[in-house]
Design an enzyme around this catalytic site. Structure first.
Site, PDB file in Angstrom:
ATOM      1  N   HIS A  70      96.116  67.322  68.914  1.00 32.86           N
ATOM      2  CA  HIS A  70      95.538  67.355  67.561  1.00 32.86           C
ATOM      3  C   HIS A  70      96.422  68.169  66.601  1.00 32.86           C
ATOM      4  CE1 HIS A  70      91.796  65.870  69.323  1.00 32.86           C
ATOM      5  NE2 HIS A  70      91.273  65.776  68.106  1.00 32.86           N
ATOM      6  N   CYS A 115      96.345  64.038  75.989  1.00 34.45           N
ATOM      7  CA  CYS A 115      95.458  65.185  75.818  1.00 34.45           C
ATOM      8  C   CYS A 115      95.980  66.294  76.734  1.00 34.45           C
ATOM      9  CB  CYS A 115      94.043  64.782  76.234  1.00 34.45           C
ATOM     10  SG  CYS A 115      92.875  66.153  76.233  1.00 34.45           S
ATOM     11  N   ASP A 175      92.597  60.226  74.590  1.00 32.44           N
ATOM     12  CA  ASP A 175      92.426  61.623  74.168  1.00 32.44           C
ATOM     13  C   ASP A 175      90.939  61.794  73.850  1.00 32.44           C
ATOM     14  OD1 ASP A 175      93.053  64.267  73.267  1.00 32.44           O
ATOM     15  OD2 ASP A 175      93.058  63.571  71.211  1.00 32.44           O
ATOM     16  N   SER A 176      90.563  63.034  73.525  1.00 33.49           N
ATOM     17  CA  SER A 176      89.172  63.283  73.161  1.00 33.49           C
ATOM     18  C   SER A 176      88.829  62.701  71.784  1.00 33.49           C
ATOM     19  CB  SER A 176      88.925  64.791  73.137  1.00 33.49           C
ATOM     20  OG  SER A 176      89.778  65.391  72.191  1.00 33.49           O
ATOM     21  N   CYS A 189      98.488  70.950  72.041  1.00 30.42           N
ATOM     22  CA  CYS A 189      97.271  70.150  71.872  1.00 30.42           C
ATOM     23  C   CYS A 189      97.673  69.025  70.936  1.00 30.42           C
ATOM     24  CB  CYS A 189      96.158  70.989  71.243  1.00 30.42           C
ATOM     25  SG  CYS A 189      94.728  70.002  70.727  1.00 30.42           S
TER      26      CYS A 189
HETATM   27  N1  DGL Z   1      93.831  66.777  71.827  1.00 33.69           N
HETATM   28  C1  DGL Z   1      93.400  67.372  73.035  1.00 33.69           C
HETATM   29  C2  DGL Z   1      94.453  68.253  73.649  1.00 33.69           C
HETATM   30  O1  DGL Z   1      95.617  67.909  73.549  1.00 33.69           O
HETATM   31  C3  DGL Z   1      91.978  67.871  73.119  1.00 33.69           C
HETATM   32  C4  DGL Z   1      91.426  68.683  72.008  1.00 33.69           C
HETATM   33  C5  DGL Z   1      89.949  68.941  72.238  1.00 33.69           C
HETATM   34  O2  DGL Z   1      89.213  67.959  72.365  1.00 33.69           O
HETATM   35  O3  DGL Z   1      89.550  70.099  72.312  1.00 33.69           O
HETATM   36  O4  DGL Z   1      94.184  69.240  74.280  1.00 33.69           O
END
Ligand code: DGL
Length: 269
Positions: free
Chosen positions: A190, A76, A13-14, A188
């Site tokens: 996060h 992600c 992931d990021s 997302c």
């Molecule tokens: N957690 C990631 C997602 O599911 C990326 C969030 C990001 O880096 O903007 O999209």
């Protein structure tokens, strides 16, 4: 490249968001060795262009490929929406799973009134990938979506129970509530970190969909199909790699997982 049941499962992931997926995989498949990469030098992905996101996806996959994984899980949504083909190409035959399809399928199963809300990064929402994936499963569903870009830095800062996060959640979610959705997809990885706060904002009548559990079930199915399930009795903590600030990542992980964790390794992208 030869892989076996004892080869690791690569997840990326990021940043910290993908740990929500790591947690689900660990609880369903405790014997699997996990190698996790969080691209902390370049987070957030969701506010970048498609060209940049595709380049990042290529780099992230190349890092995991050095560990000869038996499977790659794209934890992600942004990369799943815009660059899954890049991951498959660099993965060179290794099975690749993205979180997006898993989340879409679970949302359709849950919705009773066929009105589904989706929140995600700007890039994910602009790609329309959730509407397309949901429409393929159940064309009668209406999808209402909204980008929530500030949720990513709030999660990365550990603002999991902070008045600022609560205020922003109200601002972002109000419009979706007016649409009468009965299901809300956390599009997302996060966002599950802020789940309590999101749940509190939308109230008890809206089902919250986090694709982590669904992707863990899918991973198990694919490993069984490929005869690659690790059934040894031992379990090890995931090997964590980041592209910047390993100490900060370690502290955040400890906050999120509620336990001490081994050192996090710094790698070059
Ligand atoms: N957690 C990631 C997602 O599911 C990326 C969030 C990001 O880096 O903007 O999209």
């Amino acid at each position: 490249m030869t892989v076996s049941a004892s080869s690791p499962v690569g997840i990326f992931d990021s940043g910290i968001g993908g740990l929500t997926v790591v947690k689900a995989i660990q609880s369903l498949l405790p014997s699997e060795r996990i190698i996790y990469f969080g691209d902390t030098a370049r987070v957030p992905y969701g506010s970048k262009s498609q060209v940049t996101i595709r380049k990042y996806a290529q780099d992230d996959t190349a890092i995991l490929m050095k560990y000869q994984p038996k499977m790659i899980i794209v934890a992600c949504n942004t990369v799943s929406a815009l660059a899954l083909d890049v991951v498959k190409q660099v993965g060179n035959g290794v099975p690749v799973l993205g979180v997006l399809e898993a989340g879409a399928a679970l949302a359709v199963q849950h919705s009773r009134n066929n009105r589904i809300g989706v929140i995600g990064t700007r890039a994910t929402i602009a790609s329309n990938a959730y509407s397309l994936a949901i429409g393929l499963i159940e064309p009668a569903v209406e999808v209402f979506s909204s980008p929530c870009p500030l949720f990513v830095p709030l999660a990365e800062e550990g603002y999991i129970d902070h008045p600022a996060s609560r205020m922003i959640a109200r601002e972002y979610l109000e419009g979706l509530l007016e649409q009468g959705v009965d299901t809300l997809v956390l599009g997302c990885t996060h966002y599950p970190i802020l789940r309590n706060l999101i749940e509190e904002t939308v109230g008890p009548d809206i089902a919250i969909i986090d694709s982590a559990e669904a992707i863990a079930l899918k991973a198990k199915e694919v490993l069984v199909e490929n005869n690659l399930l690790n059934d040894s009795a031992s379990s090890v903590f995931p090997h964590l790699l980041v592209s910047d600030l390993p100490q900060k990542f370690k502290a955040l992980c400890e906050l999120f997982l509620g336990r001490d964790i081994p050192d996090v390794e710094l790698v070059d992208v």
